[in-house]
Scaffold this motif. Sequence first.
Motif, short mmCIF file in Angstrom:
data_model
loop_
_atom_site.label_atom_id
_atom_site.label_comp_id
_atom_site.label_asym_id
_atom_site.label_seq_id
_atom_site.Cartn_x
_atom_site.Cartn_y
_atom_site.Cartn_z
N LYS A 32 28.60 81.02 19.24
CA LYS A 32 27.92 79.55 18.99
C LYS A 32 27.54 78.80 20.29
O LYS A 32 28.60 78.72 21.12
N THR A 33 26.52 78.58 20.57
CA THR A 33 26.16 78.03 21.72
C THR A 33 26.03 76.45 21.55
O THR A 33 25.61 75.93 20.58
N ALA A 34 26.57 75.66 22.38
CA ALA A 34 26.91 74.30 22.42
C ALA A 34 25.36 73.78 22.82
O ALA A 34 24.98 74.08 23.89
N VAL A 35 24.90 72.91 22.05
CA VAL A 35 23.72 72.25 22.47
C VAL A 35 23.90 70.87 22.93
O VAL A 35 24.60 70.16 22.21
N VAL A 36 23.53 70.66 24.10
CA VAL A 36 23.95 69.23 24.74
C VAL A 36 22.69 68.50 24.27
O VAL A 36 21.36 68.67 24.38
N ILE A 37 22.94 67.34 23.51
CA ILE A 37 21.85 66.58 22.97
C ILE A 37 21.99 65.36 23.95
O ILE A 37 22.94 64.20 24.09
N ASN A 38 20.88 65.25 25.01
CA ASN A 38 20.74 64.01 25.70
C ASN A 38 19.35 63.88 25.95
O ASN A 38 18.57 64.86 25.67
N PHE A 44 13.29 68.50 27.94
CA PHE A 44 13.14 69.85 28.32
C PHE A 44 12.68 70.98 27.16
O PHE A 44 11.69 71.60 27.09
N ARG A 45 13.35 70.72 26.16
CA ARG A 45 13.56 71.79 24.80
C ARG A 45 12.04 71.25 24.25
O ARG A 45 11.21 72.13 23.94
N ALA A 46 11.42 70.08 24.31
CA ALA A 46 10.20 69.80 23.71
C ALA A 46 9.06 70.39 24.61
O ALA A 46 7.98 70.98 24.11
N GLY A 47 9.48 70.52 25.99
CA GLY A 47 8.45 71.22 26.77
C GLY A 47 8.37 72.70 26.53
O GLY A 47 7.43 73.10 26.73
N ASP A 48 9.65 73.15 26.34
CA ASP A 48 9.65 74.70 26.15
C ASP A 48 8.70 74.89 24.70
O ASP A 48 7.92 76.04 24.62
N VAL A 49 9.00 74.12 23.83
CA VAL A 49 8.34 74.31 22.41
C VAL A 49 6.98 74.13 22.61
O VAL A 49 5.97 74.83 21.91
N TYR A 50 6.43 73.04 23.23
CA TYR A 50 4.82 73.01 23.65
C TYR A 50 4.35 74.03 24.26
O TYR A 50 3.18 74.42 23.95
N GLN A 51 5.05 74.39 25.38
CA GLN A 51 4.43 75.66 26.01
C GLN A 51 4.30 76.67 25.23
O GLN A 51 3.27 77.69 25.22
N ALA A 52 5.30 77.01 24.35
CA ALA A 52 5.13 78.13 23.41
C ALA A 52 4.10 78.09 22.35
O ALA A 52 3.28 79.15 22.27
N LEU A 53 3.98 77.00 21.99
CA LEU A 53 2.71 76.82 21.02
C LEU A 53 1.32 76.83 21.75
O LEU A 53 0.34 77.41 21.10
N SER A 61 6.38 79.64 13.44
CA SER A 61 7.41 79.49 12.78
C SER A 61 8.57 78.96 13.86
O SER A 61 8.23 79.15 15.02
N VAL A 62 9.46 78.40 13.13
CA VAL A 62 10.68 78.06 14.21
C VAL A 62 11.31 79.25 14.71
O VAL A 62 11.74 79.09 16.10
N ALA A 63 11.55 80.15 13.92
CA ALA A 63 12.30 81.59 14.53
C ALA A 63 11.16 82.02 15.69
O ALA A 63 11.72 82.74 16.73
N GLU A 64 9.79 81.99 15.27
CA GLU A 64 9.07 82.62 16.32
C GLU A 64 8.86 81.78 17.65
O GLU A 64 8.86 82.18 18.80
N ILE A 65 9.13 80.45 17.40
CA ILE A 65 9.07 79.48 18.71
C ILE A 65 10.36 79.98 19.47
O ILE A 65 10.20 79.97 20.77
N ALA A 66 11.50 79.98 18.61
CA ALA A 66 12.60 80.40 19.52
C ALA A 66 12.56 81.59 20.35
O ALA A 66 13.09 81.62 21.40
N LYS A 67 11.95 82.47 19.88
CA LYS A 67 11.87 83.88 20.56
C LYS A 67 10.72 83.89 21.50
O LYS A 67 11.04 84.22 22.55
N ASN A 70 12.58 81.44 24.43
CA ASN A 70 13.74 82.29 24.52
C ASN A 70 14.78 81.04 24.65
O ASN A 70 15.41 80.83 25.47
N ILE A 71 14.87 80.16 23.43
CA ILE A 71 15.92 79.20 23.23
C ILE A 71 16.27 79.22 22.10
O ILE A 71 15.82 80.12 21.19
N SER A 72 17.48 78.69 21.45
CA SER A 72 17.96 78.65 19.99
C SER A 72 17.16 78.06 19.03
O SER A 72 16.58 77.23 19.50
N THR A 73 17.24 78.27 17.86
CA THR A 73 16.77 77.68 16.83
C THR A 73 17.07 75.96 16.69
O THR A 73 16.37 75.23 16.48
#
Length: 99
Positions: A32-38, A44-53, A61-67, A70-73
């Motif tokens: 289990k990875t600990a997700v730091v919420i700040n 940064f995660r929003a930027g990763d999601v935006y770039q993937a899309l 899908s969420v799983a496809e974006i995670a893949k 390269n970040i967790s769901t």
Amino acid sequence: MAEKKVAATKAATEKKTTVKRACATKKTIAKKTAVVINAENVGFRAGDVYQALAAAGKSLSVAEIAKVANISTEEVLLGIGWLFKEGKVKEQEDKIVLA
């Protein structure tokens, strides 16, 4: 003659048992990875999601974006929440697409 047959059968049985033990599958323990919420991490995660899309050019899908990113769901969900709030993404047929 019968002794040789019994010995051969016994040796074959022992060999099969050894092979079965060697081929046993390993159980993997999911870490289990600990997700730091700040604000910084979520941004940064929003930027990763935006770039993937943007790179995909289609809804994912969420799983496809995670893949792709390269970040967790869980991190994908954080990023999607940020982007939904800003109006950058929308839901389309149970997938996420750029708005």
